[in-house]
Write a protein that holds these residues in place. Structure first.
Motif, PDB file in Angstrom:
ATOM      1  N   SER A   1       4.126  -9.490   9.969  1.00 43.86           N
ATOM      2  CA  SER A   1       5.403  -9.828  10.439  1.00 43.86           C
ATOM      3  C   SER A   1       6.232  -9.276   9.111  1.00 43.86           C
ATOM      4  O   SER A   1       6.905  -9.035   9.200  1.00 43.86           O
ATOM      5  CB  SER A   1       5.762 -10.771  10.284  1.00 43.86           C
ATOM      6  OG  SER A   1       4.698 -11.783   9.216  1.00 43.86           O
ATOM      7  N   THR A   2       5.475  -8.822   7.689  1.00 42.58           N
ATOM      8  CA  THR A   2       5.905  -8.546   6.880  1.00 42.58           C
ATOM      9  C   THR A   2       5.005  -6.691   6.723  1.00 42.58           C
ATOM     10  O   THR A   2       3.345  -6.625   6.415  1.00 42.58           O
ATOM     11  CB  THR A   2       6.649  -8.714   5.185  1.00 42.58           C
ATOM     12  OG1 THR A   2       4.705  -9.198   5.393  1.00 42.58           O
ATOM     13  CG2 THR A   2       7.539 -10.140   5.889  1.00 42.58           C
ATOM     14  N   VAL A   3       5.512  -5.974   6.046  1.00 45.98           N
ATOM     15  CA  VAL A   3       4.533  -4.597   5.352  1.00 45.98           C
ATOM     16  C   VAL A   3       5.063  -4.309   4.124  1.00 45.98           C
ATOM     17  O   VAL A   3       5.817  -5.032   3.037  1.00 45.98           O
ATOM     18  CB  VAL A   3       5.397  -3.390   5.949  1.00 45.98           C
ATOM     19  CG1 VAL A   3       4.572  -3.568   7.440  1.00 45.98           C
ATOM     20  CG2 VAL A   3       6.775  -3.195   6.125  1.00 45.98           C
TER      21      VAL A   3
ATOM     22  N   LEU B   1      -5.440   1.160   7.211  1.00 42.22           N
ATOM     23  CA  LEU B   1      -4.379   0.726   6.326  1.00 42.22           C
ATOM     24  C   LEU B   1      -3.084   0.170   7.258  1.00 42.22           C
ATOM     25  O   LEU B   1      -2.335  -0.684   6.341  1.00 42.22           O
ATOM     26  CB  LEU B   1      -4.062   1.663   5.857  1.00 42.22           C
ATOM     27  CG  LEU B   1      -5.025   2.382   4.841  1.00 42.22           C
ATOM     28  CD1 LEU B   1      -4.395   4.088   5.093  1.00 42.22           C
ATOM     29  CD2 LEU B   1      -4.957   2.007   3.784  1.00 42.22           C
ATOM     30  N   VAL B   2      -2.959  -0.348   8.385  1.00 36.14           N
ATOM     31  CA  VAL B   2      -2.042  -0.271   8.969  1.00 36.14           C
ATOM     32  C   VAL B   2      -2.148  -1.934   8.967  1.00 36.14           C
ATOM     33  O   VAL B   2      -1.520  -3.389   9.049  1.00 36.14           O
ATOM     34  CB  VAL B   2      -2.065  -0.306  10.225  1.00 36.14           C
ATOM     35  CG1 VAL B   2      -0.743  -0.568  11.457  1.00 36.14           C
ATOM     36  CG2 VAL B   2      -1.649   1.116  10.598  1.00 36.14           C
ATOM     37  N   ALA B   3      -3.233  -2.351   9.030  1.00 36.98           N
ATOM     38  CA  ALA B   3      -3.704  -3.932   9.454  1.00 36.98           C
ATOM     39  C   ALA B   3      -3.686  -4.917   7.980  1.00 36.98           C
ATOM     40  O   ALA B   3      -3.622  -5.907   7.724  1.00 36.98           O
ATOM     41  CB  ALA B   3      -5.142  -4.400   9.665  1.00 36.98           C
TER      42      ALA B   3
ATOM     43  N   GLU C   1       7.522  -7.227  -0.989  1.00 32.33           N
ATOM     44  CA  GLU C   1       7.541  -7.236   1.360  1.00 32.33           C
ATOM     45  C   GLU C   1       8.654  -7.410   1.301  1.00 32.33           C
ATOM     46  O   GLU C   1       9.424  -7.910   1.882  1.00 32.33           O
ATOM     47  CB  GLU C   1       5.951  -8.076   1.474  1.00 32.33           C
ATOM     48  CG  GLU C   1       4.964  -7.585   0.771  1.00 32.33           C
ATOM     49  CD  GLU C   1       4.212  -8.503   1.406  1.00 32.33           C
ATOM     50  OE1 GLU C   1       4.340  -9.030   2.538  1.00 32.33           O
ATOM     51  OE2 GLU C   1       2.585  -8.470   1.216  1.00 32.33           O
ATOM     52  N   ALA C   2       8.859  -6.990   3.357  1.00 28.14           N
ATOM     53  CA  ALA C   2       9.508  -6.719   4.598  1.00 28.14           C
ATOM     54  C   ALA C   2       9.744  -7.022   5.290  1.00 28.14           C
ATOM     55  O   ALA C   2       8.405  -6.508   6.016  1.00 28.14           O
ATOM     56  CB  ALA C   2      11.028  -5.950   3.452  1.00 28.14           C
ATOM     57  N   ALA C   3      10.386  -6.960   6.306  1.00 28.24           N
ATOM     58  CA  ALA C   3      10.238  -6.625   7.718  1.00 28.24           C
ATOM     59  C   ALA C   3      10.165  -5.024   8.019  1.00 28.24           C
ATOM     60  O   ALA C   3      10.311  -4.295   7.142  1.00 28.24           O
ATOM     61  CB  ALA C   3      11.188  -6.978   9.002  1.00 28.24           C
TER      62      ALA C   3
END
Length: 601
Positions: free
Chosen positions: A246-248, A278-280, A574-576
């Protein structure tokens, strides 16, 4: 001081994002000439024919090495006497080994040709001891000689080892007890199956050719992490992967793979995919998927891979993630071009890189392992002649070179299993990837071999970009440099030399495994290990062996430690997740990952 010995050729990019980069100058090397008149073309055509007959291997390099070895040996009566004594000592030791294995010769720890219980018969022990005695004698005979060029000595040693590997008793059906057992149990059917497989291979493309996998197809079983191609030009596709969190993290990651193979070594089956991992972990991941060039791309230059590849990809990411700095990660040859791009960016004051990760990538080629043995003027000229006619180096020719470096496992063991035991090749994800090779453009490969492998210009202060020399020590971004212990392509001490030519903060990781297997280290996989150490910016240099002695081996995967390092180099914000591309522009989603270029044959 800039090397001005070669002419500078301007070549504007054929396709790039609007107002992104100035026109660049290729590396300071003469451009390979496709045509220089009738007489030159005739000479090149003849040379190309000879090169095709030898698969691009120069016979002159081999002949000159053997001549140098024989000349040095003839002038050394003491060495001749020593080798004669060693011959007879080896015979007595081999005889002793027939009665007690402790007193005879033993295979090296990584030699598994004689592991089967069938090799314990009297005849098998005779064959093994005789063969190992010959190996030991030739190793001594081809060791460095006083007054002999070390490269010639290494070449002779390599060729002698290759010849002995071919003559191993394990390659002969009548001597190999494992083959005899298989023939007996199958009633000879395995030999019929092997003959059918050999005929099939000959009719298709030769016995050393490995057919591409039908089990692991890009976009289905491998290279299947969800995402979209958001940009495409004449050289690469840029893939943006769909978020799963939900945030990256605020800083995205750009992966620059080698163009010598397809990018999905880093995105194999889901449980073995670094990109999916990495995406996870909450990163926005972008990856370059390079074009598989054809004859029409013969004039693609090395600098185009930097300019129209790495820099254009960074420009695209800057538009998808405005204001964010980027974690750049390069693997193998992709790491080398990333280092060149980063040094050029540092020279120009471009600080978009939050960090730089180099995975099994060399910046100095003075200790580049066995690949360097035959890289000289004669060999490069032979390869250029081969590429001159077809416009590229074919993937089969390239793959054959890497197989020769590990001939026991990748050639002879495979031929024994396939043709003597009648076994089909086992299909698995990394094996399928290794068969999915790419071509190398004529001009780029020539510039790469001459400028980096042969001239070692990057660390010698003679590699020019846009007409001016670049320096790795200009890089201020923190570095994560990883090498693998058993790398036969980029030996770990060669990779470590990045620490000698840079001054920024650097973390070095030495991991278990080889060039590809060491990179694939998911946390769920047992039996993994690594050494890890860091130096602050401006610290004194520590040599590779001292570094190795100071850092204890840790059990487990290096992936979580790298992720922790990446997070430490960021802003902790972190953000959307950002949108996929920039809708309504040339960065809109073009097609689902893995795109078109990875499917090119």
């Amino acid at each position: 001081m800039t090397d001005t010995s070669a002419p500078v050729l301007l070549q504007p990019p054929r396709e790039a994002l609007p107002a992104t980069l100035p026109a660049c100058v290729p590396a300071d090397l003469p451009r390979p000439r496709a045509h220089d008149g009738f007489h030159d073309s005739l000479d090149r055509a003849m040379a190309s024919t000879r090169a095709r007959l030898t698969m691009g291997v120069s016979p002159y390099a081999a002949a000159s090495a053997w001549q140098a070895w024989a000349t040095a040996l003839l002038k050394a009566p003491g060495r001749q006497t020593d080798l004669a004594e060693r011959f007879w000592q080896n015979q007595f030791q081999a005889l002793a080994g027939l009665w007690d294995a402790k007193h005879g010769f033993s295979p090296s720890a990584d030699d598994h040709r004689f592991d089967g219980t069938g090799w314990n018969t009297p005849l098998s022990r005779v064959l093994i001891q005789s063969f190992l005695a010959a190996e030991d004698w030739w190793e001594a005979a081809t060791s460095p000689q006083r007054g002999m060029n070390p490269r010639d000595s290494a070449r002779v040693s390599f060729m002698a080892r290759q010849a002995l590997d071919a003559l191993s008793p394990s390659n002969v059906a009548l001597f190999n007890p494992d083959v005899i057992d298989r023939v007996t149990r199958s009633g000879g059917r395995c030999l019929l199956n092997g003959a059918a497989l050999m005929a099939e291979d000959w009719l298709r493309d030769g016995i050393l050719h490995a057919e591409q996998s039908e089990t692991f197809v890009p976009g289905q079983e491998v290279a299947c992490t969800p995402g979209s191609v958001i940009y495409r030009n004449h050289l690469f596709e840029l893939i943006q992967y769909a978020p799963t969190c939900s945030t990256v993290r605020a800083e995205p990651i750009l992966i620059v793979p080698a163009w010598i193979m397809k990018y999905y070594i880093l995105d194999l089956s889901p449980e073995n995919s670094l990109i999916r991992y990495l995406v996870a972990q909450g990163f926005t991941v972008f990856c370059i998927s390079w074009l598989n060039p054809g004859a029409e791309d013969r004039d693609l230059s090395l600098d185009e891979y930097r300019r129209d590849g790495v820099l254009v990809a960074l420009d695209a990411i800057s538009r998808v993630c405005p204001g964010a700095r980027v974690h750049a990660c390069g693997y193998c040859l992709g790491g080398t071009i990333l280092a060149i791009a980063a040094a050029t960016m540092a020279r120009e004051g471009d600080d978009r890189l939050a960090s730089i990760t180099l995975l099994a990538a060399q910046t100095d080629f003075s200790e580049a392992g066995e690949l360097m043995l035959f890289v000289d003027e004669a060999q490069i000229a032979y390869l250029e002649d081969l590429m001159w006619a077809q416009g590229y180096l074919d993937q089969r020719q390239m793959a054959g070179t890497f197989r020769v470096l590990r001939d026991r496992d990748l050639i002879w063991s495979r031929l024994v299993r396939r043709y003597l035991m009648g076994e089909e090749d086992q299909d698995f994800d990394i094996g399928a990837w290794s068969k999915d090779a790419t071509r190398m453009p004529y001009r780029m490969h020539s510039e790469y071999l001459r400028g980096l492998f042969l001239g070692n210009r990057l660390t010698a202060g003679r590699f020019a970009v846009e007409g001016r020399v670049i320096a790795l020590k200009d890089i201020s971004a923190p570095l994560f440099v990883l090498a693998t212990e058993k790398d036969h392509i980029a030996p770990w001490r060669s990779v470590y030399k990045t620490a000698l030519f840079t001054d920024s903060a650097l973390t070095f990781a030495l991991v278990c495994g080889g060039h590809n297997g060491g990179i694939l280290s998911p946390p769920s996989q047992p039996g993994r290990g690594f050494r890890l150490g860091s130096r602050p910016a401006g610290a004194r240099y520590v040599g590779p062996d001292d570094w190795n002695a100071r850092h204890l081996k840790q059990e487990g995967s290096w992936w979580p430690h790298w992720v922790g390092w990446l997070r430490a180099q960021g802003t902790q914000v972190e953000a959307a997740p950002p949108q996929m591309g920039v809708p309504g522009t040339e960065l809109a989603s073009l097609c689902p990952a893995p795109g078109r270029y990875v499917l090119q044959r």
